[in-house]
Design a protein around this motif. Structure first.
Motif, PDB file in Angstrom:
ATOM      1  N   ASN A 201       8.907  -1.818   7.478  1.00 25.31           N
ATOM      2  CA  ASN A 201      10.093  -0.982   7.325  1.00 25.31           C
ATOM      3  C   ASN A 201      10.082   0.056   8.453  1.00 25.31           C
ATOM      4  O   ASN A 201       9.463   1.108   8.341  1.00 25.31           O
ATOM      5  CB  ASN A 201      10.077  -0.305   5.947  1.00 25.31           C
ATOM      6  CG  ASN A 201      11.326   0.510   5.699  1.00 25.31           C
ATOM      7  OD1 ASN A 201      12.359   0.287   6.350  1.00 25.31           O
ATOM      8  ND2 ASN A 201      11.249   1.466   4.791  1.00 25.31           N
TER       9      ASN A 201
ATOM     10  N   SER B 224      -1.833   0.211   0.009  1.00 26.96           N
ATOM     11  CA  SER B 224      -0.929  -0.918   0.288  1.00 26.96           C
ATOM     12  C   SER B 224       0.084  -0.563   1.380  1.00 26.96           C
ATOM     13  O   SER B 224       1.070  -1.256   1.574  1.00 26.96           O
ATOM     14  CB  SER B 224      -0.189  -1.326  -0.991  1.00 26.96           C
ATOM     15  OG  SER B 224       0.590  -0.234  -1.463  1.00 26.96           O
ATOM     16  N   GLN B 225      -0.140   0.539   2.077  1.00 32.16           N
ATOM     17  CA  GLN B 225       0.764   0.971   3.160  1.00 32.16           C
ATOM     18  C   GLN B 225      -0.018   1.079   4.468  1.00 32.16           C
ATOM     19  O   GLN B 225      -1.201   1.430   4.477  1.00 32.16           O
ATOM     20  CB  GLN B 225       1.358   2.354   2.825  1.00 32.16           C
ATOM     21  CG  GLN B 225       2.333   2.359   1.663  1.00 32.16           C
ATOM     22  CD  GLN B 225       3.729   1.904   2.067  1.00 32.16           C
ATOM     23  OE1 GLN B 225       4.279   2.351   3.051  1.00 32.16           O
ATOM     24  NE2 GLN B 225       4.304   1.002   1.280  1.00 32.16           N
TER      25      GLN B 225
ATOM     26  N   SER C  76       4.129  -2.761   4.696  1.00 33.29           N
ATOM     27  CA  SER C  76       3.691  -3.023   3.320  1.00 33.29           C
ATOM     28  C   SER C  76       2.625  -4.101   3.342  1.00 33.29           C
ATOM     29  O   SER C  76       2.800  -5.156   3.969  1.00 33.29           O
ATOM     30  CB  SER C  76       4.866  -3.505   2.470  1.00 33.29           C
ATOM     31  OG  SER C  76       5.943  -2.612   2.588  1.00 33.29           O
TER      32      SER C  76
ATOM     33  N   ASN D 196       5.705  -6.878   4.814  1.00 35.21           N
ATOM     34  CA  ASN D 196       6.986  -6.463   5.374  1.00 35.21           C
ATOM     35  C   ASN D 196       6.775  -5.239   6.265  1.00 35.21           C
ATOM     36  O   ASN D 196       5.778  -4.541   6.152  1.00 35.21           O
ATOM     37  CB  ASN D 196       7.980  -6.122   4.247  1.00 35.21           C
ATOM     38  CG  ASN D 196       9.414  -6.253   4.715  1.00 35.21           C
ATOM     39  OD1 ASN D 196       9.663  -6.527   5.891  1.00 35.21           O
ATOM     40  ND2 ASN D 196      10.355  -6.042   3.820  1.00 35.21           N
TER      41      ASN D 196
ATOM     42  N   THR E 257       6.641   2.227   8.373  1.00 35.82           N
ATOM     43  CA  THR E 257       5.496   1.808   7.561  1.00 35.82           C
ATOM     44  C   THR E 257       5.448   0.287   7.423  1.00 35.82           C
ATOM     45  O   THR E 257       6.457  -0.399   7.589  1.00 35.82           O
ATOM     46  CB  THR E 257       5.576   2.416   6.145  1.00 35.82           C
ATOM     47  OG1 THR E 257       6.829   2.022   5.559  1.00 35.82           O
ATOM     48  CG2 THR E 257       5.484   3.929   6.194  1.00 35.82           C
TER      49      THR E 257
END
Length: 418
Positions: A322, A287-288, A359, A320, A357
């Protein structure tokens, strides 16, 4: 030739129409709206749309469609060039060519269109001549016209209309005689993931602002005129002299005008001014995602790369981002999935980078393809094609003018694939 003109805004509303012969129903624009719905991007609407009884020829400028209705077959480029002239004239008169500016000056717009086309055929399209026919709007003139009921149309026929130099008015006088030329180049390029150039080409223009007394005759020569490919001139340029000697010889219009536009194709090995190092990866079942991006100057002749703006349409599965920007600020819109990074000026000693990273939705499959990166930038005092003005000479007048040349390179559609 041109039967009617419709102006359509970004929302698809017709906010102004002008007819030169009989009135054509607005319903003719339905064919244009159908083509607009089918187009993936606003600029992808076909420029010529045939209908059972008409042809619709359109251009998109400043988020406004200028749609001309033609009843008989005419060279489409002739109409397209006229529509661009109309936009340039509005911009010259009102400072900007927006829906609000056109609505605020609707009377002047109709007066201009009436003078620019005579019974559907182009008549006066030079700004110099039009400004003598129709005075540009000012606040004071607008107030006086409202009170007295008068118009902006001048009393006398313009002097330039009757001379052998129709683009220049006679009896021009200036206390400071100045001639400025701006060489502006826009680079379009597609770079593949290994950093190799797939396509690259340059669209260039030379814009002039000439404020000289009398009737000066100018010559402009280049260090390397052979670079110029597919050149389009202002009517003032003597074409035979250009063909024979590769020198621009002309009597300039008064004020601002576009002297020429040109094209440099990839056969001339277009220099790419910036490079991008990237590592954008998604792992299956994770999921990254990883996002790393670094920008740097490449072939800029030591000139600074400024106003850098990076944007990328991330895959739909990204929830998202980050990230950490070493310079500037970034924004990520979780709805449209658009990542924007306002970098500013690139410092060659400390290259700007954006790392972090992403998401992803839990259980979502790995995105099919990596996003593309679009880059905007400006480089002052550099023509990336290597074009250089050699000298500017003036004949026919006794005074010595002040002369200035400025260069600028900016990104057009500059895309890096990852």
């Amino acid at each position: 030739m041109i039967h009617s003109l419709f102006l359509v805004n970004a929302s698809g509303d017709i906010f102004l129409e002008k007819h030169w012969k009989s009135v054509v129903s607005r319903s003719v624009c339905d064919y244009f709206f159908e083509a607009l719905e089918r187009a993936t991007e606003p600029e992808n609407v076909p420029p010529v749309i045939p209908t059972p009884h008409h042809y619709l020829i359109n251009v998109l400028r400043h988020r406004i469609y200028f749609v001309a209705v033609i009843q008989s077959e005419v060279p489409p480029l002739f109409v397209i060039e006229f529509l661009h002239r109309v936009v340039d004239t509005f911009q010259d008169y009102f400072g900007v060519c927006t829906e609000a500016a056109i609505k605020d000056n609707v009377v002047v717009v109709y007066e201009l269109l009436e003078e620019m086309l005579d019974n559907g055929f182009p008549l006066a399209t030079e700004s110099n001549i039009l400004k003598e026919l129709i005075k540009p709007p000012t606040i004071l003139r607008t107030v006086v016209n409202t009170i007295t009921g008068s118009t902006n149309v001048g009393e006398q026929l313009p002097t330039g209309q009757l001379s052998v130099v129709p683009w220049r008015r006679t009896g021009v006088k200036y206390t400071n005689n100045e001639a400025y030329f701006d060489v502006v180049e826009e680079i379009d390029a597609i770079i593949d993931k290994s950093g190799s150039t797939i396509t690259a080409e340059i669209q260039g223009v030379i814009d002039a602002c000439v404020k000289l007394t009398g009737m000066p005759d100018l010559t402009l020569s280049f260090m390397n005129p052979r670079l110029l490919d597919d050149v389009s001139f202002h009517p003032c340029v003597r074409f035979k002299r250009w063909e024979a000697e590769r020198i621009l010889s002309f009597i300039p219009p008064d004020g601002n005008f576009r002297l020429l536009s040109y094209h440099v194709s990839s056969q001339n090995l277009v220099a790419i001014p910036v490079y991008v190092k990237h590592n954008i990866s998604f792992r299956e079942g994770s999921s990254q995602g990883r996002f790393e991006l670094t920008l740097g100057p490449k072939q800029t002749m030591g000139k600074a790369v400024e106003s850098v703006l990076v944007s990328s349409q991330l895959p739909r599965g990204v929830l998202n981002a980050n990230l950490n920007a070493s310079q500037g600020t970034y924004t990520f819109d979780p709805v449209t999935k658009l990542l924007s990074w306002d970098v500013g000026k690139i410092n060659p000693q400390k290259l700007p980078s954006l790392k972090g990273t992403m998401s992803l939705q839990a259980g979502a499959s790995k995105p099919d393809e990596n996003p593309t990166i679009n880059i905007q930038f400006k480089i002052q005092q550099l023509a990336i094609s290597g074009l250089k003005v050699n000298r500017l000479d003036m004949y026919g007048e006794k005074y010595k003018p002040f002369k200035g040349i400025k260069y600028m390179t900016k990104a057009g559609k500059f895309q890096v694939r990852t």
